[in-house]
Design a protein around this motif. Sequence first.
Motif, short mmCIF file in Angstrom:
data_model
loop_
_atom_site.label_atom_id
_atom_site.label_comp_id
_atom_site.label_asym_id
_atom_site.label_seq_id
_atom_site.Cartn_x
_atom_site.Cartn_y
_atom_site.Cartn_z
N GLY A 24 0.79 -1.22 0.00
CA GLY A 24 0.00 0.00 0.00
C GLY A 24 0.82 1.27 0.00
O GLY A 24 0.45 2.26 -0.63
N TYR A 41 -9.52 5.37 -0.52
CA TYR A 41 -9.95 5.15 -1.91
C TYR A 41 -10.29 3.68 -2.14
O TYR A 41 -11.30 3.36 -2.77
N VAL A 42 -9.46 2.79 -1.64
CA VAL A 42 -9.70 1.35 -1.83
C VAL A 42 -11.00 0.96 -1.14
O VAL A 42 -11.84 0.27 -1.73
N LYS A 43 -11.18 1.39 0.11
CA LYS A 43 -12.40 1.03 0.87
C LYS A 43 -13.66 1.53 0.18
O LYS A 43 -14.70 0.89 0.23
N ALA A 47 -10.30 2.88 -5.96
CA ALA A 47 -8.96 2.43 -6.35
C ALA A 47 -8.99 0.91 -6.48
O ALA A 47 -9.89 0.26 -5.91
N LYS A 49 -8.63 -2.96 -5.97
CA LYS A 49 -8.61 -3.78 -4.75
C LYS A 49 -7.30 -4.54 -4.66
O LYS A 49 -6.61 -4.74 -5.65
N GLU A 50 -7.03 -5.00 -3.46
CA GLU A 50 -5.83 -5.82 -3.25
C GLU A 50 -5.92 -7.10 -4.07
O GLU A 50 -7.02 -7.57 -4.36
N ARG A 58 -1.54 -6.32 2.87
CA ARG A 58 -2.28 -6.25 1.61
C ARG A 58 -1.32 -5.88 0.50
O ARG A 58 -0.48 -5.01 0.67
N TYR A 60 -0.98 -5.13 -3.90
CA TYR A 60 -1.72 -4.65 -5.06
C TYR A 60 -0.93 -4.91 -6.32
O TYR A 60 0.29 -5.03 -6.30
N ILE A 65 -2.39 -0.41 -10.43
CA ILE A 65 -2.22 0.85 -9.71
C ILE A 65 -1.68 1.93 -10.66
O ILE A 65 -2.16 3.07 -10.65
#
Length: 93
Positions: A24, A41-43, A47, A49-50, A58, A60, A65
């Motif tokens: 991250g 952003y991911v939540k 963005a 996701k993992e 986590r 990516y 990305i």
Amino acid sequence: MSGDYNTKSLREGEAMDLEDVIDGTEAAKIAGVGLSTFVTYVKRGHAPKEVGRIGGRRVYSRTEIEAWAKNRPGRGRRMDLAAGRAKAKALNS
């Protein structure tokens, strides 16, 4: 168990290419934002996701990305805030 990682976290049918995997902190640097902003952003689904977890962290896809960072919305100055400040300044003058 050398080189072992939790494959249950991978998306179904995916293998993890360790050359393309970043954490991250690195993802946030690529996007030009802080880590907490990137996590938000991911939540929120803004963005990528993992792709899995390695050692509980986590990870990516660097490719995902980098592509997202080039095209992500919201880059630059927030015009909604600038307009509000200009309106407040005009009212106070």
